[in-house]
Each structure stands twice: as structure tokens, then as C-alpha cells.
Design an enzyme around this catalytic site. Sequence first.
Site, short mmCIF file in Angstrom:
data_model
loop_
_atom_site.label_atom_id
_atom_site.label_comp_id
_atom_site.label_asym_id
_atom_site.label_seq_id
_atom_site.Cartn_x
_atom_site.Cartn_y
_atom_site.Cartn_z
N HIS A 139 -6.11 -3.58 -24.39
CA HIS A 139 -4.95 -4.23 -24.98
C HIS A 139 -3.74 -3.30 -25.01
O HIS A 139 -2.60 -3.77 -25.09
CB HIS A 139 -5.31 -4.71 -26.39
CG HIS A 139 -4.46 -5.84 -26.86
ND1 HIS A 139 -3.09 -5.74 -26.97
CD2 HIS A 139 -4.77 -7.09 -27.22
CE1 HIS A 139 -2.61 -6.90 -27.40
NE2 HIS A 139 -3.61 -7.73 -27.55
N ALA A 140 -3.96 -2.01 -24.91
CA ALA A 140 -2.83 -1.09 -24.83
C ALA A 140 -2.15 -1.19 -23.46
O ALA A 140 -1.03 -0.72 -23.27
CB ALA A 140 -3.28 0.35 -25.08
#
Lengths: 460, 460
Positions: A139-140
Site C-alpha cells: 500500500h505504500a
Amino acid sequence: MPALKPVTPIDQGFLWLERRNQPMHVGGLLLLRPPADAGDDYIPALIERTRRATRAYPPFNQRLVRRLGAWFWTEDRAFDVEAHFRPLALPRPGRIRELLTLVSQLHANLLDRAKPLWELYLIDGVEDGRIAVYAKIHHAMVDGVAAMRLLQRAMTTEAGDTELTPLWAIPPRRRQRGGRNPALRLGQVAGAQLASLPRVSMELSRTVQSAWQRDPDFVSAFQAPRCILNQRVSASRRFAAQSWSLDRIRAAGRQLGGTLNDAVLAMCSAALRRYLQSLDALPDKPLIAMVPMSLRQDDSEGGNQVALFLANLATHLDDPRSRFDTIARSVRHSKARYATMSQTEIMNYVATVMAVGGLNLATGLMPGRQPFNVVISNVPGPKQPLYFNGARLEGMYPVSIVLDGQALNITLNSYDHKLEFGLIACSRTLPSMQRLLDDLEQGLVELEALAGSGGADGRS
Amino acid sequence: MPALKPVTPIDQGFLWLERRNQPMHVGGLLLLRPPADAGDDYIPALIERTRRATRAYPPFNQRLVRRLGAWFWTEDRAFDVEAHFRPLALPRPGRIRELLTLVSQLHANLLDRAKPLWELYLIDGVEDGRIAVYAKIHHAMVDGVAAMRLLQRAMTTEAGDTELTPLWAIPPRRRQRGGRNPALRLGQVAGAQLASLPRVSMELSRTVQSAWQRDPDFVSAFQAPRCILNQRVSASRRFAAQSWSLDRIRAAGRQLGGTLNDAVLAMCSAALRRYLQSLDALPDKPLIAMVPMSLRQDDSEGGNQVALFLANLATHLDDPRSRFDTIARSVRHSKARYATMSQTEIMNYVATVMAVGGLNLATGLMPGRQPFNVVISNVPGPKQPLYFNGARLEGMYPVSIVLDGQALNITLNSYDHKLEFGLIACSRTLPSMQRLLDDLEQGLVELEALAGSGGADGRS
């Protein structure tokens, strides 16, 4: 030493939130049917060709490095495609339940932070001659919506194109120009996230507060009850997925005087009610769902305006008609309050986990005190059939994130006249997601009975 | 609430040492050939039968709970066999290199601490009609030797016994009585570890110190040089495995006036020298190996007396003869200093990682200052052919642990006239373990040439 690019504060947050019981990657599962004329060599040849794509372009070649306590992105000069592209197979008979178990296990594993934060599994041996692809990405790097779009970009609308370039091996310029299988402009998305998240968190806080302050009638609806859905989670996951006919759900919603989205929420409400009752764990007060949802008319093209609702799921009501009406009213009530947002804010709003994570980051709310019980996220997907190296995409299911305090996530996306549900849960906290799928079908049948449309079986 | 049993301080140490880049489980890979008359249903039936073993006995049903900052074992009342027994398959053609890649990936994943700390993978689709089993178990439950013995206990010497009870489903009493596939007495082992580790660490420190103080000639040998083997590690692993003829290695050792163990160390020395040279990373000073090794005569039965050597691998010497002699002298020199130990201490001494971990725990030595460059561990294995539900065990390879500062581990075990090498490394720090296997073979060929026995190919 290659150049260093700072990881945005938001994305640092996702890295910081990650723990061994709480991996912060999103995933997607594709179910594919090889072409009818595929020979025995189809899969081995596809694997060999894909393995030869040893060069990766941004963002797929970017790895993390830590300097002075902060994370940076840098090029992975030792990029090794074998660490990322991982062929696997199910043992015979390769039933769907075994595929789901495998995906649950793969989704539970942390990504190696020393390498670019993505993996793609090509899974042979699914029953009935099919194959599957499961992909995960941190998700980063991208949010859930962008991840699903990336998966789409790994495919094409051309059934005859059997030699697609793997996504990581397409130069960004070609992806941006909209080449054969063009990808999202990830650099732009990443930059924009930084600008919009504070506003998203603020908006969400304001939503909760204004509901409490200005609408006494709705206070109870916006005080999420304690529930087994809101426990700390283990590192194990259980994933279940199923497709429903979009027409079937839309028809039920319309005939009951509501929208497609109302019908989806009513299905989820009925399912959660039944599921929690069977565990003797249904709260007396209604469950509250956090719902990132498109504001556009269901049938319109274009326009991605999205708002974030807190919806009253009315799980305390026994009567399906009252439940549907309460949900529909709650959603209409909410819609009136929300301003539409920019394209960039949409990216963040729809990103289930970003919102949850952002809320926790911004408000310091502890998992024990959740402002909602469950996330129900509806991601717009492709309308036309897609193909992956000649194999027809039969289903495309999101695999989202569960967190301490949010042990279940329901994400769905549309694809080719269907709604594809992906349920992901902590397997220790919540038994049998398969049962919750059955309960969703029951919920739809109930709505159809109400609507007088009967129970025609549009489930696939 | 089931009873709580404290985790021993040593085993707490293994839990404490574990990080996302440094999982603290040990594993084993079994390569198996199904019976010639196995039908298409052999694997599916085996999987189904194994899945029905839904009840687990200690220690396989024990999970961790945390109370007041310490770990305890307790019964997992929600034991779910599907979380532990995991059938998989390789996609065609299922080459051995693909099996090794899969095992590398599986070994890199952390175990879920909310569940009993073991997993067993049955892997179908290995080329040439074979199957494989990869099992992992946390070092806080058993050490590496005990884990390999457990794997043995999952098998039998009876080719005809095609319906073995899975190890976790055998009541401990039956295991202790030596039933059909009896397991180690794990409760006893766990208790004994507590008593013996402080002594082990002390002994090891004394070893190093006495070498420094009393043998000026050996000072350089006991000062491990800086080496790329002693870097921080990533979360990714590379596993490689191969079998060599025990007779072939033993013959070379004898003809050169040394032992089987000397020949093994000389093979490793030659291989490491060649491998590091190819990376332009061979230290000027000799590499030092930490060698937990049996003290018994090579051919004797019974007696498990083990000592822990620091061996001079003489990797700085170009001449194979000088290298062999230096290694053999170093080992003889060491042996003279070590007292034999009790059965219990043996369990700890041979446990590669326990010693490394224990040393770090006990002395606070930082990874940057390693007292040795590499662990080379030789675990005694079964001498007779074993069978797993009718499938003949062709190979049985240990999959050990790498740590920050110890990026490579070489563990081997004997089985049925062979020595089975398992090389595990951080894949980011150390490229191509396959090349190191080739270098081991080269090392043996070199010894054989020296011994005048020629290069008869006993490699299998």
C-alpha cells in the site's frame, strides 16, 4: 548509489502501521480460462516467457532504503524477477476452495522490504482447466484502487494477443501513452496522495462529529457497537470470493425504490446479521459500515466522484423491508452532507485502508474504539471482457487489508456485468468466510422475494 | 482457559531474536518417489486422508500466548489443520530448481504466532513423477536436530505402509512407546534445553578464549576475518540442496589421512574459496567455521557425543593438499581440547542456530564482530531407506536458519549411504547457491585427484 526519492509521509505511515499480524499490502485474484486451443505447452511457455522479462521499470524496480530514520525509494540494481514472479500450482483436483485457501496463505505473508514491494503468482491447475493470477503490492506503493487498475493494465481486450509484455517490463513512457497494456501513472498518484490525505482524514472526522452533533436521531447509528468484527487480528487470513449478476442486484435495488449500492449494503447487512447470529454475537445496536462509494449514477460513464459514507446497516432489525429502508435512508441522509471531491481525493477516499489507516493515524483512535464496524468498499471495474495472454478473465476479486480492530473487509468490484465480492478476514477471529458468501446469496434472495422478482439464480 | 506452560528462557530468546528478516524456524525438505503402482488418485487420496487428521496432540497443538511480557505455551482450542497442512504443486515441468525456489520462498515466511508454530507442505508435480514434503517448525519448539528427527518419525522403514498417521495426530504416549512412526520426546527435550544452554554458551566462549590465549600460533586462525558472509540479511532466502555419496567422500578423506569430517570441511573450504574468489571477496585470512560435529568414530553405531569446533578452513591457501592438512590439523587440535558431553548437551550443541543465537544472547556480540564466518553442521541421519505413505524417500535435506551476521548456513545430514547438503543463504547478500553446489563437487573432485582415486562420479 542510485538516487533516493523520499517516501511520502502518508506512505511512511503505511510502513509504520505494518506489523507481522498486519501486513499492509493489497492484492487481487484473477480467475482465467485459457484459450480452447491451448496446448499442453501453453502454461510452461507463458511462464518461461514471463521469466525472461528480467528488467523492471518504475515503480516495479523501486525498493526501500532507510536513512536517518526515514524511508526512501531507490532503484533496485539487483532486481531479480524470480523473487517477484512466482509460478505455482494447485494439486489435483484444484478446487476453488483450495485456490482461496492458497490465496489466503499468500496474502498473509509479509513482503521483503529489501526488494521492490510486489509479487505476482501464476497459479496453474485450477479445476476445469483454468488458471489464476494472484498479485500483491504494498500500500505504500499504490492504494487498493490503483492496484486493481494495475491488474487490469496487465490484461487487454484483445483475445488474440497471447504475448503481452509483463506489466513490470513495460517502460513507463509506453504505459503513459496508453500502449498495448497501459498502466496507471503511478508517480502522479503517489505525489497526489500526499496532498490529499490530511483533507480526507479531516473530512472523515468532521463527518463523524457532525453526525453526532447535528442529528440526534442518528446518534445511535453513528456510534458503532462493540462487535467481534473489531478485535485484534492474527497473522492468518481467510479469503473468499464470489461473483453475482450486476443486473440481478440492480433490479432488486430498483424494485425496492433504492439504488444498486443500497442493494449491495442490504445484502451485506443481511449476511452479517445471519453470520453474527449464528455465532451468537449480533450486537443489539446496528452495525455501522464505512462505505467509500461512487456518487455517479449507476449507469453513467465517466466521472469518478466518490464520497465516504458511514452507513447504518440496520442489522438490529428482523424485518428485511425495514432493514432495506433504513439503509437506503441512511445513505441518502449521508449523501446530502458530502461535498464532491477532486479526482485525487477520490483515489484516497476509495482506498479503503488508507482511510482506515489515515483515520487511526490522524486521530489516534485505538482499535478498541472503532468509529465503524466494517468497511464495505465498491471499486469500479472494467465493463468489457479482458484477456491475459489469450486466457479469458472469468473473475477478478479484490483482496484487501484487515487491521487490528477491523477483522473483516468486504471489497467488491464490477466486471463484465457482474459484481465480484472479495471477503478477507482474520481466520482466527472470524470463522468461515464461505458461510458469509452463502449468507450474501441468502440476503439477495431475500431482497428479490421482497421485490416480488422471485429468486432467479443469477449467481455465477 | 487451558493451562499455561512457561516458555523456557532459551526459547523466549528465539522468539526475541526473530525479526521479519530473520525468521527463527528450521525446516527440512524431503524428496519422495511414489510407489510404482500409484494411481492417479494416490496424491489426492493422501491429501484428503491427511486433512481428516483434524486433531493435534502436544507439541503440535501448542500455541503461544503473552502474559505480563512473557511467552507461555497453551493448547490451541481452535486448532485448524488447514492452517498447518498445506498441499501445493509445482507447475510443469516441475524442475528441481523450481522446487528449491519454492522452498526458499516458503522458508522466508514467518509463522503465525497466534497458532501452533509449524507448517507442513505436501508438494505435488516434481519432475519425473516425484513429490516433495517441506516442513518448518519454530526453533522455540524444537532445535534443528530434533526437527530432522521429527521428519524421520513422520516416515517408516516399511514400504508397504501407505496409511501413516500424520505426526501431529499421534498421541504422545504412542510416540514415546515407539509406535508405528514414533517421534522424539519433545517435552523432555524442551525441559533439558533450559538446563544445558548456559553451559553451552560458556563452553563456546571458553573455547574461543583459550584458543586465543594458549595457542599463539592459532590466534590468526581464531580471528574470523571480515567477509561478505557476515552481513546483515534480507528477508529473502535462497536454498540449494544436493546429495553426495558417503563412500566417495569418506574414501577421499581416508586416502588423504583424515576423516570423513575433514573431507567435508575440505569440500566446503574449496567451494567457499572458489565462490568468494568469483565474487572478488575472498579474505586474505582463512575463514573460520563453527562446526558442531559428532565425536564418534565415523562407522560406529550409537553414541552421540558431540563437540563444537571452531575450524580453520584454510581458504587462504591455494594448494589443496596444504588446505586439507591445515583443516585436519585444526580439527585434531580442537578435538584434544573438548570434553565430551551429555546427551542433553548434544541436542544443544548440534543445534546450529541455538549455538549462534545463544552465543549472541550470552555475550552480546554484535553481528559485525562474528567469532566465526560460517556454520557447517553435520547431523546424523537414518541409515536405512525410509518411506512416506509408500513413497520412497530419495533425499532429505536440512533447511536451517540465517541470521544478521551469518548470511550462509551449510547443514548436511547422512541418509542411506549419502550425505545430503542443504545450503541456505540470504538471497540478497549471496548470489547463486547453485554455483556453491557446483563448487562443492569441484572441491570433492580436487580431493579425489589428490588422493589418486580419480573423479568417479558418485554424485546423485
